[in-house]
Every structure is written in structure tokens, then in C-alpha cells.
Design a protein around this motif. Structure first.
Motif, short mmCIF file in Angstrom:
data_model
loop_
_atom_site.label_atom_id
_atom_site.label_comp_id
_atom_site.label_asym_id
_atom_site.label_seq_id
_atom_site.Cartn_x
_atom_site.Cartn_y
_atom_site.Cartn_z
N ALA A 251 0.83 -1.21 0.00
CA ALA A 251 0.00 0.00 0.00
C ALA A 251 0.86 1.25 0.00
O ALA A 251 0.56 2.21 -0.73
N VAL A 252 1.92 1.27 0.78
CA VAL A 252 2.73 2.48 0.85
C VAL A 252 3.57 2.66 -0.41
O VAL A 252 3.74 3.78 -0.90
N LEU A 253 4.09 1.58 -0.98
CA LEU A 253 4.91 1.70 -2.18
C LEU A 253 4.11 2.11 -3.39
O LEU A 253 4.65 2.68 -4.35
N THR A 254 2.81 1.83 -3.39
CA THR A 254 1.95 2.21 -4.51
C THR A 254 1.10 3.43 -4.18
O THR A 254 0.22 3.80 -4.97
N GLY A 255 1.36 4.05 -3.03
CA GLY A 255 0.56 5.18 -2.59
C GLY A 255 1.23 6.52 -2.84
O GLY A 255 2.22 6.65 -3.57
N ALA A 256 0.70 7.55 -2.16
CA ALA A 256 1.12 8.92 -2.42
C ALA A 256 2.56 9.20 -2.03
O ALA A 256 3.23 10.02 -2.67
N THR A 257 3.06 8.52 -1.01
CA THR A 257 4.42 8.81 -0.53
C THR A 257 5.46 8.54 -1.60
O THR A 257 6.40 9.33 -1.80
N TRP A 258 5.32 7.44 -2.31
CA TRP A 258 6.31 7.04 -3.32
C TRP A 258 5.89 7.36 -4.74
O TRP A 258 6.65 7.10 -5.69
N ALA A 259 4.70 7.93 -4.93
CA ALA A 259 4.22 8.25 -6.28
C ALA A 259 5.17 9.17 -7.04
O ALA A 259 5.43 8.96 -8.25
N PRO A 260 5.76 10.22 -6.41
CA PRO A 260 6.71 11.06 -7.17
C PRO A 260 7.97 10.30 -7.63
O PRO A 260 8.50 10.59 -8.71
N ILE A 261 8.40 9.33 -6.84
CA ILE A 261 9.57 8.54 -7.24
C ILE A 261 9.22 7.64 -8.41
O ILE A 261 9.97 7.54 -9.40
#
Length: 266
Positions: A251-261
């Protein structure tokens, strides 16, 4: 030396499940993950002697750093340049944002820049997390695989030699959605640390998410200790479970936190 650093990270990302045996590394084009306790293993592989032998064998060139899954004898997975630069600060901040409220130490990061590909094709951040449940080493690396995707790091659970007793691997697909156009492949691994004479074993959990449409790939490595290593070098466990479950990590890797990366990768 940026290229040597990137080479070490790219090789180490694929060397988590094998002992640091140079013959095996060369025969299998290295052992990954995208790390498996990168700091100490990378120190071994990144030595000048190892670099010289690998270069002489023609396994890696600056324009085609590859990942290789767990010592398999399949062809190396070539990497592509990201679409935009990713700084070490961005990587560290994204990793911190993955654990809101956590306390961090030993933070390091590595940048990638398509305008300067000689500096490498792997972005990375790592830190020791204290979330109140026991300290844990966590890292995330970011690369872009060349399309079309083929068996390689984060894309197949097949492994030669077979995984050791207690090690697990599952592979599944995420359907296409607004957040994940084209869908993604998710590989989840748990590896028992191999260190002799110590029954109190540490574990490494590796979660690899690969975007099928672009080849953008994030790999998160979590230890239930303060770091990884080779036999006898793995610190004793500090907790029973990783900071994030498989579902939380995806969830975190496909969410907003990593979206810019992910956007910068592909």
C-alpha cells in the motif's frame, strides 16, 4: 566512485539469498535486492578485485547494469535510465514518510540522474527505524527495468539453487487502476539470515513492486534487526515482525508517498 557504488548496489540487490561466494556470483551473474543487507555485502562485492573480475567477465557495462534473481542462471535484467532525476534527499524523505512518527538514525541515500548516467541507475535510501516496537533496518531502492519485462529480479520466484529451508517467496499481480495504470507485479520474500552458531535468527523481508507499463520498480527491504550482513555479522533480532506487513508495504509503495519517485522513474 559513483559507478562502483552503483554496481555494488545493483549486484547486492540480487545477492541476498546466497553466501558471498565470488564464483557463484559470477556464474549466476551475481546472486537484491535489490539488497539483502546491502551495507556489509556491498562492501565485499564492491572491492576493487571483485569489480575487476566482473568487468573482465563482461557481465556488466555502465549502460546496462543488471539485476539477477537469487543466483538464477537466467539472463541479467537490464536497467533503463529514469525519466527524471531522483535525489538522495527525495529518497530519504520518502522513506521517512513511510513511517510517520518514527525516529530515524543512520540515514543514507543515493541519487540517479538521466543527464549523467555514468553516476548509476539505482536510487537508494536506508535507515534504522525506531517505531517503539524495536529498532529495524529498512531500505528502499528504485530502478527502471527495460521493457518488455522478463524473468529477473522482482519478477520471478524461480531460483537456482533452490531457496533454503525457511525461506519463502510469492508472486502476484495488482490489477490496473488509477493509481497503477497497467497494473503491477508484486514479489514478497522472507529470508532467514544465515549466521552460524546463533539460534536466535534474524529475518529479512523483501517487497518488490514492478509497474508493468513502465518498468518502474521499487524494492523495500525490512529486517527485524538493526542491519543485515553475512554469516556471523547479522545483529540479533530486536523484534518479532517487520515494521510493515506485506499488505502495508504494498500500500505504501503504490501510494502517495512514493508516487513522485515512481513518476520520475517511468
Amino acid at each position: 566512485m559513483p559507478f562502483e557504488t552503483d554496481l555494488a548496489r545493483a549486484l547486492d540487490r540480487t545477492t541476498d539469498s546466497l553466501e558471498p561466494d565470488l564464483t557463484t556470483l559470477l556464474r549466476g551473474a551475481v546472486e537484491r535486492g535489490r539488497s539483502r543487507r546491502r551495507r556489509r555485502v556491498a562492501g565485499v562485492i564492491a572491492g576493487a578485485g571483485a569489480c575487476a573480475v566482473i568487468a573482465a567477465a563482461g557481465l556488466v557495462t555502465p549502460g546496462m547494469l543488471g539485476s539477477h534473481l537469487g543466483g538464477s542462471d537466467k539472463e541479467m535484467t537490464p536497467l533503463a535510465a529514469p525519466r527524471a532525476a531522483i535525489t538522495d534527499t527525495q529518497m530519504i524523505q520518502a522513506l521517512e514518510g513511510t513511517f510517520p512518527g518514527g525516529r530515524f538514525s543512520q540515514e543514507t541515500g543515493q541519487s540517479i540522474d538521466p543527464a549523467n548516467p555514468s553516476r548509476g541507475l539505482v536510487a537508494n535510501s536506508e535507515l534504522v527505524l525506531d517505531d517503539g516496537q524495536g529498532a529495524a533496518f529498512v531500505s528502499v531502492s528504485a530502478v527502471r527495468l527495460r521493457l518488455p519485462l522478463r524473468d529477473g529480479d522482482g519478477l520471478s520466484c524461480d531460483q537456482t539453487p533452490p531457496r533454503a529451508a525457511g525461506d519463502t517467496c510469492t508472486l502476484r499481480e495488482l490489477p490496473s487502476s488509477a493509481e497503477i495504470p497497467g497494473g503491477a507485479l508484486v514479489m514478497s520474500e522472507r529470508t532467514v539470515a544465515k549466521h552460524s552458531g546463533n539460534l536466535d535468527a534474524a529475518y529479512r523481508w523483501t517487497m518488490t513492486v514492478t509497474m508493468k507499463a513502465t518498468g518502474a520498480q521499487l524494492q523495500m527491504v525490512q529486517w527485524n534487526s538493526t542491519g543485515g550482513g553475512t554469516d556471523g555479522e547479522v545483529p540479533k533480532p530486536t523484534r518479532a515482525a517487520p515494521p510493515l506487513s506485506e499488505q502495508q508495504a504494498v500500500a505504501v509503495l503504490t501510494g502517495a508517498t512514493w508516487a513522485p519517485i515512481i513518476a520520475a522513474l517511468g
